[in-house]
Write an enzyme that holds these catalytic residues in place. Sequence first.
Site, PDB file in Angstrom:
ATOM      1  N   LEU A  65       0.861  -1.175   0.000  1.00 25.47           N
ATOM      2  CA  LEU A  65       0.000   0.000   0.000  1.00 25.47           C
ATOM      3  C   LEU A  65       0.900   1.228   0.000  1.00 25.47           C
ATOM      4  CD1 LEU A  65      -2.708  -0.820   2.720  1.00 25.47           C
ATOM      5  CD2 LEU A  65      -2.969  -0.965   0.237  1.00 25.47           C
ATOM      6  N   ASP A  66       0.455   2.302  -0.657  1.00 23.02           N
ATOM      7  CA  ASP A  66       1.203   3.553  -0.631  1.00 23.02           C
ATOM      8  C   ASP A  66       1.367   4.033   0.807  1.00 23.02           C
ATOM      9  OD1 ASP A  66       1.152   3.517  -3.385  1.00 23.02           O
ATOM     10  OD2 ASP A  66      -0.458   4.998  -3.568  1.00 23.02           O
ATOM     11  N   VAL A  67       2.415   4.827   1.038  1.00 20.00           N
ATOM     12  CA  VAL A  67       2.625   5.435   2.352  1.00 20.00           C
ATOM     13  C   VAL A  67       1.385   6.217   2.789  1.00 20.00           C
ATOM     14  CG1 VAL A  67       3.966   7.165   3.616  1.00 20.00           C
ATOM     15  CG2 VAL A  67       5.137   5.568   2.093  1.00 20.00           C
TER      16      VAL A  67
END
Length: 314
Positions: free
Chosen positions: A143-145
Site C-alpha cells: 500500500l502507498d505510504v
Amino acid sequence: MISNGTAIHELLVDPDDAGARLDAYIARVLQIPRTLASSLCKDSQVQVNGRTISKSLRIKVGDQLVVTIPPQADPLEIKVEKVEELKIIADDDDYVVIDKPVGVAAHPSPGWVGPTVVGALMAEGYNITTSGAAERQGIVHRLDVGTSGLMVVAKTERAYTELKRAFKERTPKKIYHAVVQGLPDPLQGTIDAPIGRHPGHDWKFAVLDGGRDSVTHYKVIEAFGRASLVEVHLETGRTHQIRVHFSAFGHPCVGDQTYGADPKLGAALGLTRQWLHAKRLGFSHPVSGQWVEYESEYPADLDGAVELLREGGY
C-alpha cells in the site's frame, strides 16, 4: 533516477501547488518526512530553477526543482521500531494481516527514513519469512505510504510463495473505499485504461498508450454533492492505480493534490492525504486453501471527513 545510491528527482510545479512552502511540497510529492525535506533544503540538496534555495521559499507555477537525496549508511537497512497505530487484524501460523496506518511504508526504500511494516512487525516480535529481497521480508503486496488499510504479510516460506503467486495471478479480492470529487457517471462501472510512469514527473503515474493494462471496477455507495463515497474493486494492482484512474476519469480522490484534487475541499475536510482506504481483503489460505476474508474500519481522519460531508455545506 538513482546513481550510486543517490536519488535525484526532477519536479515541475503544477498550478495547484503554487504558493506552497518548498519543504512541504517536497515532502508531499516525494512521500518523505517533512523533517527530511527540510534537512535536504538546509544541506543545499535542493535547487529551484538552477539555484540553491532555503526551505522558506514559496514555490511558483512552472518552477523546476532538482532534489538530491544522498544515500544513507545503509539505505535499505530495516529500522526496527514500534508503530502504535498499526493494528493486528489476524495472526495465523502462516501469515499476519495488519491494518496499516497512514505514514508507514511497506518496506525500506532509498530516501525513506520513516517507519515500515516490516520493521514494525519485527519490533512486535513477529518472525517473518526471509523469502524475497532482504528489505522486503514477507511482503507480497503493498500500500502507498499515504494509503491506510489491510495488508497481509507472509510468516513462512510456503505462505510467501503461495501468496506471491496468488497476487500475481490476481486471485485475492482487494476492496477499497475512496471519496472522490463529484459524482461519477455512470454510478457503477469499469475503468480500463493502461497506466505508465508520467513522462514529465518521475514520482507520478498517468494513463498512457503503451502503459501496463490496468482495470478498476467501482460503484457509488453514497453521494454528498461535491464528493462521493465509492467502493473500488481492483482487478490489477498498479502503483497509484485508483488515484490515477479516478483522476483521469475527472474525479480525483479528495485530498489527493498530486493527482489534481481541489486543495480547498481537502483542507475544509481536515485531510492531509488522499481519502483512500483498503477496506476488505480476501484470499485463499496459503496452506489449507480455505477462503479467508478480513475487514478494516476507517481511521479517524477519513471517518471525520465523511461525517463532515454528510453534515453538508461542502
